[in-house]
Design a protein around this motif. Sequence first.
Motif, PDB file in Angstrom:
ATOM      1  N   GLN A  31      -6.329 -50.988 -23.459  1.00  0.00           N
ATOM      2  CA  GLN A  31      -7.141 -49.886 -22.936  1.00  0.00           C
ATOM      3  C   GLN A  31      -8.596 -50.284 -23.080  1.00  0.00           C
ATOM      4  N   GLY A  32      -9.237 -50.617 -21.976  1.00  0.00           N
ATOM      5  CA  GLY A  32     -10.611 -51.092 -22.049  1.00  0.00           C
ATOM      6  C   GLY A  32     -10.690 -52.399 -22.824  1.00  0.00           C
ATOM      7  N   ASP A  33     -11.530 -52.430 -23.849  1.00  0.00           N
ATOM      8  CA  ASP A  33     -11.736 -53.646 -24.633  1.00  0.00           C
ATOM      9  C   ASP A  33     -10.828 -53.743 -25.850  1.00  0.00           C
ATOM     10  N   ILE A  34      -9.965 -52.758 -26.067  1.00  0.00           N
ATOM     11  CA  ILE A  34      -9.132 -52.772 -27.263  1.00  0.00           C
ATOM     12  C   ILE A  34      -7.654 -52.661 -26.897  1.00  0.00           C
ATOM     13  N   GLU A  35      -6.813 -53.015 -27.858  1.00  0.00           N
ATOM     14  CA  GLU A  35      -5.382 -52.849 -27.691  1.00  0.00           C
ATOM     15  C   GLU A  35      -4.900 -51.703 -28.572  1.00  0.00           C
ATOM     16  N   LEU A  36      -4.119 -50.827 -27.970  1.00  0.00           N
ATOM     17  CA  LEU A  36      -3.500 -49.726 -28.682  1.00  0.00           C
ATOM     18  C   LEU A  36      -2.134 -50.172 -29.205  1.00  0.00           C
ATOM     19  N   ARG A  37      -1.680 -49.559 -30.292  1.00  0.00           N
ATOM     20  CA  ARG A  37      -0.403 -49.921 -30.896  1.00  0.00           C
ATOM     21  C   ARG A  37       0.511 -48.697 -30.982  1.00  0.00           C
ATOM     22  N   LEU A  60      -7.205 -39.193 -39.290  1.00  0.00           N
ATOM     23  CA  LEU A  60      -7.495 -40.494 -39.914  1.00  0.00           C
ATOM     24  C   LEU A  60      -6.251 -41.135 -40.514  1.00  0.00           C
ATOM     25  N   ALA A  61      -5.084 -40.753 -40.020  1.00  0.00           N
ATOM     26  CA  ALA A  61      -3.822 -41.233 -40.567  1.00  0.00           C
ATOM     27  C   ALA A  61      -3.239 -42.322 -39.669  1.00  0.00           C
ATOM     28  N   HIS A  62      -1.916 -42.465 -39.665  1.00  0.00           N
ATOM     29  CA  HIS A  62      -1.307 -43.551 -38.890  1.00  0.00           C
ATOM     30  C   HIS A  62       0.140 -43.218 -38.560  1.00  0.00           C
ATOM     31  N   ASN A  63       0.716 -44.025 -37.682  1.00  0.00           N
ATOM     32  CA  ASN A  63       2.037 -43.712 -37.145  1.00  0.00           C
ATOM     33  C   ASN A  63       3.185 -44.041 -38.102  1.00  0.00           C
ATOM     34  N   ARG A  64       2.901 -44.716 -39.207  1.00  0.00           N
ATOM     35  CA  ARG A  64       3.978 -45.050 -40.141  1.00  0.00           C
ATOM     36  C   ARG A  64       3.848 -44.291 -41.461  1.00  0.00           C
ATOM     37  N   MET A  65       3.030 -43.233 -41.463  1.00  0.00           N
ATOM     38  CA  MET A  65       2.983 -42.390 -42.654  1.00  0.00           C
ATOM     39  C   MET A  65       4.335 -41.674 -42.775  1.00  0.00           C
ATOM     40  N   ASN A  84       6.039 -43.689 -31.115  1.00  0.00           N
ATOM     41  CA  ASN A  84       5.217 -43.180 -32.213  1.00  0.00           C
ATOM     42  C   ASN A  84       3.896 -43.937 -32.190  1.00  0.00           C
ATOM     43  N   ILE A  85       2.850 -43.302 -31.649  1.00  0.00           N
ATOM     44  CA  ILE A  85       1.609 -44.038 -31.379  1.00  0.00           C
ATOM     45  C   ILE A  85       0.659 -44.015 -32.579  1.00  0.00           C
ATOM     46  N   ASN A  86      -0.160 -45.055 -32.638  1.00  0.00           N
ATOM     47  CA  ASN A  86      -1.154 -45.226 -33.697  1.00  0.00           C
ATOM     48  C   ASN A  86      -2.533 -45.104 -33.060  1.00  0.00           C
ATOM     49  N   LEU A  87      -3.248 -44.016 -33.310  1.00  0.00           N
ATOM     50  CA  LEU A  87      -4.576 -43.867 -32.704  1.00  0.00           C
ATOM     51  C   LEU A  87      -5.465 -45.040 -33.085  1.00  0.00           C
ATOM     52  N   SER A  88      -6.282 -45.471 -32.136  1.00  0.00           N
ATOM     53  CA  SER A  88      -7.128 -46.651 -32.379  1.00  0.00           C
ATOM     54  C   SER A  88      -8.357 -46.343 -33.213  1.00  0.00           C
ATOM     55  N   TYR A  89      -8.889 -45.129 -33.130  1.00  0.00           N
ATOM     56  CA  TYR A  89     -10.185 -44.794 -33.730  1.00  0.00           C
ATOM     57  C   TYR A  89     -11.233 -45.830 -33.340  1.00  0.00           C
ATOM     58  N   ALA A  90     -11.132 -46.268 -32.076  1.00  0.00           N
ATOM     59  CA  ALA A  90     -12.072 -47.220 -31.467  1.00  0.00           C
ATOM     60  C   ALA A  90     -11.998 -48.612 -32.087  1.00  0.00           C
ATOM     61  N   LEU A  91     -10.885 -48.942 -32.745  1.00  0.00           N
ATOM     62  CA  LEU A  91     -10.694 -50.248 -33.363  1.00  0.00           C
ATOM     63  C   LEU A  91      -9.579 -51.002 -32.633  1.00  0.00           C
ATOM     64  N   ASP A  92      -9.797 -52.278 -32.402  1.00  0.00           N
ATOM     65  CA  ASP A  92      -8.803 -53.107 -31.730  1.00  0.00           C
ATOM     66  C   ASP A  92      -7.599 -53.337 -32.641  1.00  0.00           C
ATOM     67  N   TRP A 119      -0.754 -43.736 -22.783  1.00  0.00           N
ATOM     68  CA  TRP A 119       0.653 -43.943 -23.138  1.00  0.00           C
ATOM     69  C   TRP A 119       1.582 -43.190 -22.197  1.00  0.00           C
ATOM     70  N   MET A 120       1.171 -42.033 -21.722  1.00  0.00           N
ATOM     71  CA  MET A 120       1.997 -41.289 -20.767  1.00  0.00           C
ATOM     72  C   MET A 120       2.135 -42.076 -19.469  1.00  0.00           C
ATOM     73  N   ARG A 121       1.045 -42.689 -19.015  1.00  0.00           N
ATOM     74  CA  ARG A 121       1.114 -43.527 -17.811  1.00  0.00           C
ATOM     75  C   ARG A 121       2.048 -44.703 -18.042  1.00  0.00           C
ATOM     76  N   TRP A 122       1.948 -45.294 -19.219  1.00  0.00           N
ATOM     77  CA  TRP A 122       2.798 -46.444 -19.539  1.00  0.00           C
ATOM     78  C   TRP A 122       4.277 -46.045 -19.502  1.00  0.00           C
ATOM     79  N   LEU A 123       4.599 -44.900 -20.081  1.00  0.00           N
ATOM     80  CA  LEU A 123       5.991 -44.454 -20.068  1.00  0.00           C
ATOM     81  C   LEU A 123       6.479 -44.193 -18.639  1.00  0.00           C
TER      82      LEU A 123
END
Length: 300
Positions: A31-37, A60-65, A84-92, A119-123
């Motif tokens: 997505q743009g300059d970063i990769e989402l996980r 500020l959490a994550h998808n594996r909490m 189960n998506i992991n928000l990027s918080y603008a980080l690659d 992610w909805m588009r991807w699905l």
Amino acid sequence: MGKMLRFTQGIGFLLMVAGTSLQAAEVMLKQGDIELRADLELAEGKSVEEGVVLMLHGTLAHNRMEIMQNVAELLKDNGYNTLNINLSYALDQRPSQMLDCSIEHQHKHEDAVAELEAWMRWLKEQGASKVALLGHSRGGNQVAWFAAEKGSTLLDKVVMVAPATWDSNKATTDYEERYKKPLATVMTEAQKLVDAGKGNTVMELPGFVYCEKAKATADAVISYYRDDKRKNTPDLLSPIKKPMLIVMGSADAVVADLPSKLEGIKQDNLTIETVEGADHFFLDLYADELVEKTTHFLDW
């Protein structure tokens, strides 16, 4: 996760998920300059085409909490696929861990809505026939925000687990009590920078969200602290036409005002459930009851 797969937005890879041999994989989406996980989990004998529960964690959490992993596993056991998506918080390629408070915070609350849309588009490109959104805490607010303002032809139902509430007076009081500086002063400084076209300027702050002595851009400060009724999940419900489920814990001290804020809201497409004894994170057997209510609502 034993597999990792990368994708570029706008390019479909249907074969990756069409069969039942792939049960779990880490997915990376540009997505743009970063990769989402995200973590993709397919239930036994199921394919993406049969539907996916798109899941979003809290602040500020994550998808594996724990709550997210528990719910994903229980949904899988009940025959539901999950992303189960992991928000990027603008980080690659942000790792699946609590966000490091020492970073320069450039993310905004509403960034999650754009990532949900990606992610909805991807699905859709993978051939998914339907998608249910499930968000916890702030993630519950963000999936509601997406459903209210964006939506998708794939969107089938919306599940909000202990969704976030918002009260500007409380936010002001809490900030000053915790960080010993008036929030109004911080907001005035941030707004001046934004008005001058310098919203990307990094400010030295006594605190930002949960982080003490933090650095954040003026844009980020305005996003998280401005008085916006859309941060209050009950205010987002009216425009959502898809079936909705809100699940609360009776012992939840984080969104303790949620029951009172929901009083008087009557919508034919809204179901409200309470898990007795559960706190904000629905640990242990409370997760089983949460998922039981969720699967009964989804009924795929």
